[in-house]
Scaffold this motif. Structure first.
Motif, mmCIF file in Angstrom:
data_model
loop_
_atom_site.group_PDB
_atom_site.id
_atom_site.type_symbol
_atom_site.label_atom_id
_atom_site.label_comp_id
_atom_site.label_asym_id
_atom_site.label_seq_id
_atom_site.Cartn_x
_atom_site.Cartn_y
_atom_site.Cartn_z
ATOM 1 N N MET A 92 0.800 -1.274 0.204
ATOM 2 C CA MET A 92 0.248 -0.251 0.197
ATOM 3 C C MET A 92 0.891 1.014 -0.168
ATOM 4 O O MET A 92 -0.052 2.327 -0.565
ATOM 5 C CB MET A 92 -0.983 -0.202 0.968
ATOM 6 C CG MET A 92 -2.291 -1.017 1.186
ATOM 7 S SD MET A 92 -3.096 -0.603 -0.335
ATOM 8 C CE MET A 92 -4.404 0.646 0.696
ATOM 9 N N GLN A 93 1.728 1.517 0.811
ATOM 10 C CA GLN A 93 3.257 2.191 0.294
ATOM 11 C C GLN A 93 3.570 2.609 -0.672
ATOM 12 O O GLN A 93 3.353 3.740 -0.834
ATOM 13 C CB GLN A 93 4.150 2.934 1.892
ATOM 14 C CG GLN A 93 3.592 2.218 3.145
ATOM 15 C CD GLN A 93 2.663 3.596 4.062
ATOM 16 O OE1 GLN A 93 3.605 4.627 3.729
ATOM 17 N NE2 GLN A 93 1.453 3.546 4.267
ATOM 18 N N SER A 98 4.092 6.241 -5.554
ATOM 19 C CA SER A 98 4.078 5.868 -7.121
ATOM 20 C C SER A 98 2.553 6.929 -7.259
ATOM 21 O O SER A 98 2.352 7.089 -9.047
ATOM 22 C CB SER A 98 3.954 4.467 -7.691
ATOM 23 O OG SER A 98 2.272 4.290 -7.079
ATOM 24 N N ARG A 99 1.508 7.397 -7.437
ATOM 25 C CA ARG A 99 0.022 7.954 -7.814
ATOM 26 C C ARG A 99 0.983 9.855 -7.070
ATOM 27 O O ARG A 99 1.713 10.082 -6.402
ATOM 28 C CB ARG A 99 -0.634 7.928 -7.208
ATOM 29 C CG ARG A 99 -0.957 6.531 -6.715
ATOM 30 C CD ARG A 99 -2.395 6.312 -5.985
ATOM 31 N NE ARG A 99 -3.663 7.276 -7.038
ATOM 32 C CZ ARG A 99 -4.952 7.455 -6.778
ATOM 33 N NH1 ARG A 99 -5.171 6.621 -5.572
ATOM 34 N NH2 ARG A 99 -5.480 7.326 -7.513
ATOM 35 N N ASP A 100 0.343 10.087 -7.720
ATOM 36 C CA ASP A 100 1.139 11.761 -7.941
ATOM 37 C C ASP A 100 -0.999 12.185 -7.232
ATOM 38 O O ASP A 100 -1.565 12.799 -8.695
ATOM 39 C CB ASP A 100 1.369 11.941 -9.842
ATOM 40 C CG ASP A 100 1.121 13.357 -10.142
ATOM 41 O OD1 ASP A 100 1.685 14.372 -8.638
ATOM 42 O OD2 ASP A 100 0.621 14.335 -10.792
#
Length: 101
Positions: A92-93, A98-100
């Motif tokens: 989950m981390q 990895s998301r903007d």
């Protein structure tokens, strides 16, 4: 499971089905079913005898059928638990980083 006698005694003491159910640890609709032997949804056509049985109110019982839902996600303890689980999960981390945003 509470008995018919217990439910009827609470009703005779002036409690309504919601209060009697809370006192006995059951839902109001279950208290009604135990007291009368009939479902609280009012789906059946009642005979004259059924309309006058002990514990039968003279008003609608539909409100006894579906108690309010309890959404545990709204509780602070549940949100804290979810947050801790997410922070403790490496996958989950990685996904979060990895998301903007």
């Amino acid at each position: 499971m509470p008995t018919r006698r217990q439910v009827l005694r609470l009703l005779a003491d002036g409690l309504d089905y919601e209060q009697a159910g809370k006192r006995l640890g059951i839902l109001a609709g279950q208290a009604f079913l135990i007291a009368t032997g009939l479902p609280a949804d009012g789906g059946d056509t009642l005979t004259t005898g059924e309309q006058h049985r002990p514990g039968m109110p003279q008003t609608s019982t539909q409100h006894l059928v579906n108690p309010a839902a309890d959404n545990p996600a709204g509780k602070v303890a549940v949100r804290d638990w979810l947050k801790n689980r997410a922070h403790g999960d490496p996958q989950m981390q990685r996904a979060a980083h990895s998301r903007d945003t």
